[in-house]
Design an enzyme around this catalytic site. Structure first.
Site, PDB file in Angstrom:
ATOM      1  N   HIS A 373       0.801  -1.235   0.000  1.00  0.00           N
ATOM      2  CA  HIS A 373       0.000   0.000   0.000  1.00  0.00           C
ATOM      3  C   HIS A 373       0.827   1.275   0.000  1.00  0.00           C
ATOM      4  O   HIS A 373       0.277   2.344   0.245  1.00  0.00           O
ATOM      5  CB  HIS A 373      -0.921   0.054   1.214  1.00  0.00           C
ATOM      6  N   LYS A 564      -8.082  14.277   4.275  1.00  0.00           N
ATOM      7  CA  LYS A 564      -7.230  13.081   4.254  1.00  0.00           C
ATOM      8  C   LYS A 564      -6.175  13.289   5.324  1.00  0.00           C
ATOM      9  O   LYS A 564      -6.095  14.376   5.903  1.00  0.00           O
ATOM     10  CB  LYS A 564      -6.571  12.913   2.885  1.00  0.00           C
ATOM     11  N   ARG A 565      -5.380  12.252   5.616  1.00  0.00           N
ATOM     12  CA  ARG A 565      -4.297  12.456   6.572  1.00  0.00           C
ATOM     13  C   ARG A 565      -3.398  13.604   6.113  1.00  0.00           C
ATOM     14  O   ARG A 565      -3.224  13.825   4.906  1.00  0.00           O
ATOM     15  CB  ARG A 565      -3.460  11.169   6.706  1.00  0.00           C
ATOM     16  N   LYS A 570       1.115  14.618   0.417  1.00  0.00           N
ATOM     17  CA  LYS A 570      -0.253  14.912  -0.030  1.00  0.00           C
ATOM     18  C   LYS A 570      -0.436  16.409  -0.312  1.00  0.00           C
ATOM     19  O   LYS A 570      -1.426  16.821  -0.892  1.00  0.00           O
ATOM     20  CB  LYS A 570      -1.257  14.436   1.019  1.00  0.00           C
ATOM     21  N   THR A 672      -8.451   6.728  -2.052  1.00  0.00           N
ATOM     22  CA  THR A 672      -9.808   6.208  -2.169  1.00  0.00           C
ATOM     23  C   THR A 672     -10.805   7.344  -1.923  1.00  0.00           C
ATOM     24  O   THR A 672     -11.940   7.281  -2.400  1.00  0.00           O
ATOM     25  CB  THR A 672     -10.065   5.075  -1.153  1.00  0.00           C
ATOM     26  N   LYS A 676     -14.598   8.528  -3.632  1.00  0.00           N
ATOM     27  CA  LYS A 676     -15.822   8.879  -2.897  1.00  0.00           C
ATOM     28  C   LYS A 676     -16.339  10.247  -3.322  1.00  0.00           C
ATOM     29  O   LYS A 676     -17.551  10.449  -3.478  1.00  0.00           O
ATOM     30  CB  LYS A 676     -15.558   8.851  -1.388  1.00  0.00           C
TER      31      LYS A 676
HETATM   32  C1  NBG Z   1      -2.552   3.844   1.830  1.00  0.00           C
HETATM   33  C2  NBG Z   1      -2.140   4.688   0.631  1.00  0.00           C
HETATM   34  C3  NBG Z   1      -3.349   5.142  -0.152  1.00  0.00           C
HETATM   35  C4  NBG Z   1      -4.233   3.959  -0.497  1.00  0.00           C
HETATM   36  C5  NBG Z   1      -4.559   3.181   0.771  1.00  0.00           C
HETATM   37  C6  NBG Z   1      -5.371   1.942   0.482  1.00  0.00           C
HETATM   38  C7  NBG Z   1      -1.130   3.174   3.715  1.00  0.00           C
HETATM   39  C8  NBG Z   1       0.119   2.519   4.140  1.00  0.00           C
HETATM   40  N1  NBG Z   1      -1.357   3.275   2.419  1.00  0.00           N
HETATM   41  O1  NBG Z   1      -2.949   5.790  -1.328  1.00  0.00           O
HETATM   42  O2  NBG Z   1      -1.397   5.794   1.071  1.00  0.00           O
HETATM   43  O3  NBG Z   1      -5.405   4.371  -1.107  1.00  0.00           O
HETATM   44  O4  NBG Z   1      -3.376   2.770   1.409  1.00  0.00           O
HETATM   45  O5  NBG Z   1      -4.747   1.139  -0.442  1.00  0.00           O
HETATM   46  O6  NBG Z   1      -1.908   3.602   4.537  1.00  0.00           O
END
Ligand code: NBG
Length: 860
Positions: A373, A564-565, A570, A672, A676
């Site tokens: 991920h 988002k975080r 980002k 994701t 949404k």
């Molecule tokens: C996150 C990514 C995102 C991705 C999500 C789900 C982690 C380690 N990774 O880009 O930063 O959409 O995983 O796959 O949290």
């Protein structure tokens, strides 16, 4: 004269209080649960008591499906998907369960006819924040799709006592508050202490020869911790399937306490309990270096060992031998957090079930698959060998053995390529020795996947390149998806209703059917309805912001949202630079005709991530100035909404006009949130990163605001030597913005406050904000022009939403099932619940009961 009792029973059919769906029954059930479960009369009940009574009423109505589902799986030999994840960010359960049961409106009416405020009760639910962000939320969407597609599945994870912290903003800074989500109880879970499992830690190993003269190893641990499962039903959408989310809580086993107690060390014994229970106390916020955190490794091993032992127990109930374990279970590793499972399954098979190594290795490789991920090198997990060996001495030996055999294969293929061998090794020996968890996962799995096309390609070319060269056939792409049940039906009921009126409800399970709505794009009345819905939701959000944060925002303005975080990659601060650019333009020419915008931010920073916290402070400081400057005259507003979570996501995605997806190309694995937003009719401004690329392909380039460097351009610029000063000197608009921050304009004259941020941009700019700045500003201007043309914007909005079929998590799960798990749907017959009248004891001895006990806790 009264009729005899028997006749009465035949003529009057009384609806069961726990399953019935008539209004009267539902009302009675809520009242009864309030009394018998919460122990309250309405007169003394809190809102939470009413919520709990309601939640139990709903839970009762899915229990029969849940038990039927479990029994169906146990009686047959169907393959079960086990999703191993350290995080499940489920969000509130109540509305989702009501929607999936198809009883939302009915229950709402029952609540209201009981004189209660449904929305108020719904808002009582504490959301289980057992995840950091995208990765945990993806696991939750996948659980929804697995159940909706009737795929037998178990989600295995950790029941953290404290989930992701609650965020408050004080004086513009993030403050973390512990998340006591279990404070008032959790009506959705059922504890199954009788199905507990022991997990060993520490100690040493001993070699011996068994009675047949075979060499064996036994592990004598220092401590044993007990894993207690807590089960939550995960109901599919309008199907009988209710899968299980099984989360483990750590406890001390009683026997250990007694041992210490007998020698008089009462406090020592209690301490043992405290140490054990610490393991599942708290979720680690991501983005922090975690290499040294022993507790984190304990958490990972703890939940993985519990889960694999649980699977073996289930398997041996259905089958005689472990030889076909991989035909019973497909185990997905959600990132490397559960990667220790590879060594653990080997240990269980070889040491505890006496299977020979080669066969055990085949079973293991056929069982596991690994999803990566992240591309950020600092986020790839590795554990110091010394720490690892102390905690898991047997696993270290097993990893050495796996490594030796693996490197043997590599040597055979690439003789004398010592560098390649060192790069591929499970052990990083370049300095202090580390175990590389991504390597363990890759070697122990039959499939490896990224979460968007670009991400998978970069894994193959870069992060896992050597593995790709070795085993190209193991690699596949599985672009992420999100569940339309939660992210449209639950969170945007008005939009769902409009769609239903036009094309029926099939789209909820077949999202590609939304395409039919393209026929209405040229229908002015439809566009008007579409706009009206967005407008209503924006007004609701404005009211919410006013009520909760005392900020006035204009519902007519363009709602520009980045939630988002908070992370430098980002680039929330790129967004902030644009706000300051606009602000400067207005200050220079107060009568300039700008499109009114409301910039909405939300997101948590990892508590130890200084720069991310400073970005939050910057946004709030800019907000202070912009929101209070009379020259701006309400044309720009900036709000940072605290404590972004699933619930707030449900509120904000439907209200957005513009979705900010502005990461540096090549850094965001997928994203994701981007999906949404788009599903709810927001347009995207974004880079060619992660799933943005595929979203743009689907919705059409003309309906997407693209800017910025591409990944190859980013690489090339880095290689050539990137110098942020060049951009600073060449772009006067950018220079003015940076100078204004440096001057202390946003920090009451304090020129030091934002210096670390400014310096990091001027001297490093690792994420290339300056390189993308002008392109971003120009693109935002295109957004403004498009927004001025209401009809054009609406067309684009509709096309964005209706072309999102690909991004349903149903599509993603189908792909996993077909290409990785080899799992098939299983129809669950719904048997009516019948009270076990004549002899409960006898029924408990039945064959079906025996099978269920394997899952719900063997009595023996
Ligand atoms: C996150 C990514 C995102 C991705 C999500 C789900 C982690 C380690 N990774 O880009 O930063 O959409 O995983 O796959 O949290």
């Amino acid at each position: 004269m009264n009729p005899p009792v028997e006749t009465l029973q035949q003529t009057i059919k009384v609806e069961d209080d726990r399953t019935g769906l008539s209004l009267e029954t539902l009302k009675r059930a809520i009242a009864d649960n309030l009394f018998y479960i919460q122990g309250k009369y309405p007169a003394i009940a809190t809102k939470n008591d009413f919520y709990m009574a309601l939640a139990y009423t709903v839970r009762d109505r899915l229990l029969q499906r849940w038990l039927n589902t479990t029994e169906t799986y146990l009686k047959s030999k169907v393959k079960v998907v086990c999703y191993l994840s350290a995080e499940f960010l489920m969000g509130p359960h109540l509305s989702n369960n009501l929607v999936n049961l198809g009883i939302y409106d009915q229950v709402r009416r029952a609540v209201e006819e009981s004189g209660l405020d449904f929305v108020e009760l719904r808002e009582q639910e504490e959301e289980p924040g057992l995840g950091n962000g995208g990765l945990g939320r993806l696991a939750a969407c996948y659980m929804d799709s697995l159940a909706s597609l009737e795929i037998p599945a178990i989600g295995y994870g950790i029941r953290y006592e404290f989930g992701i912290f609650d965020q408050e903003i004080r004086d513009g800074w993030q403050i973390e508050i512990t998340d006591k989500w279990l404070r008032y109880g959790n009506p959705w879970e059922i504890e199954r202490p009788e199905a507990s499992i022991d997990v060993k830690f520490g100690g040493y190993t001993q070699a011996y020869n068994d009675e047949n003269g075979h060499y064996r190893v036994r592990w004598i641990p220092d401590i044993i911790v007990k894993g207690v499962p807590y089960d939550t039903p995960i109901l599919g959408y309008k199907v009988n399937t209710a899968n299980t989310l099984r989360l483990w809580k750590a406890e001390a086993p009683e026997s250990f306490e007694f041992e210490a107690f007998n020698v008089g060390d009462y406090y020592g014994a209690v301490n043992e309990k405290v140490v054990a229970e610490n393991i599942t106390k708290v979720l680690y916020p991501n983005d922090e270096p975690i290499q040294g955190k022993q507790l984190r490794l304990q958490q990972q091993y703890f939940f993985v060992s519990c889960s694999l032992q649980d699977m073996i127990r289930l398997h041996l109930h259905r089958q005689d031998s472990l030889d076909n374990f991989h035909e019973s279970f497909a185990v997905q590793l959600n990132d490397t957090h559960p990667a220790i499972g590879v060594a653990e399954l080997m240990r269980l098979l070889v040491d505890e079930h006496q299977i020979d190594w080669d066969r055990a290795w085949q079973i293991t490789q056929n069982t596991f698959a690994y999803t990566n991920h992240t591309l950020l090198p600092e986020a790839l997990e590795k554990w110091p060998l010394s720490l690892f060996g102390r905690l898991l001495p047997r696993h270290l030996q097993i990893i050495y053995e796996i490594n030796q055999r693996f490197l043997g294969q590599v040597r055979a293929k690439y003789p004398d390529d010592h560098q390649r061998i060192a790069r591929l090794s499970l052990i990083d020996e370049s300095g202090e020795k580390y175990i590389r968890m991504a390597h363990l996962a890759s070697v122990g799995s039959h499939a490896i996947n990224g979460v968007a096309a670009l991400h998978t390609k970069l894994l193959q070319q870069d992060v896992l390149r050597d593995f790709y060269e070795l085993w190209p056939e193991k690699f596949t792409n599985k672009t992420n998806g999100v569940t339309p049940r939660r992210w449209i039906v639950v969170s945007n009921p008005k939009l769902a209703e409009l769609i239903n009126r036009k094309i029926g409800t099939n789209w909820i399970k077949h999202l590609e059917e939304l395409k039919q709505l393209e026929a209405f794009v040229e229908d002015a009345e439809f566009r008007q309805q579409w706009r009206q819905i967005k407008q209503d939701i924006k007004r609701d959000l404005a009211e919410y912001v006013k009520k909760n944060h005392a900020i006035d925002i204009n519902p007519q303005s363009l709602f520009d949202v980045q939630v988002k975080r908070i992370h430098e990659y980002k680039r929330q601060h790129l967004n902030a630079l644009y706000i300051i650019t606009l602000y400067n333009q207005i200050k220079q020419n107060p009568n300039i005709d700008v499109v009114p915008r409301t910039f909405i931010f939300g997101g948590k920073a990892a508590p130890g991530y200084f720069m991310a916290k400073l970005i939050i402070k910057l946004i709030n400081s800019v907000a202070q100035v912009v929101n209070n400057d009379p020259d701006v005259r309400e044309r720009l507003k900036v709000v940072f909404l605290p404590d972004y979570n699933v619930r707030f996501g449900q509120r904000v995605y439907p209200a957005a006009d513009l979705s900010e997806q502005i990461s540096t190309a090549g850094k965001e694995a997928s994203g994701t949130g981007n999906m949404k937003f788009s599903m709810n009719g927001a347009l995207t401004i974004g880079t060619l990163d992660g799933a943005n690329i595929e979203i743009r392909e689907e919705v059409g380039a003309e309906n997407f605001f693209l800017f910025g460097l591409t990944t190859p351009e980013v690489y090339a610029l880095k290689a050539k030597g990137y110098n942020p000063w060049d951009y600073y000197h060449a772009n006067s608009q950018l220079k003015t913005v940076i100078d204004l921050i440096s001057s202390g304009f946003f920090s009451h004259g304090d020129t030091n406050l934002f210096r670390p941020l400014v310096d990091s941009l001027l001297y490093h700019d690792q994420y290339m904000l300056f390189a993308d700045y002008q392109s971003y500003v120009d693109c935002q201007e295109q957004v403004n022009q498009a927004y001025r043309d209401e009809e054009k914007w609406t067309r684009m909005s509709i096309l964005n939403a209706v072309r999102m079929g690909k991004f349903s998590s149903d599509r993603a799960i189908r792909e996993y099932c077909q290409e990785i798990w080899n799992a098939q749907p299983v129809n669950v017959e719904m048997q009516e619940y019948v009270q076990p009248k004549p002899d409960m004891g006898k029924e408990a001895q039945s064959v079906a009961a025996q099978a269920s006990q394997a899952w719900l806790g063997a009595k023996t």
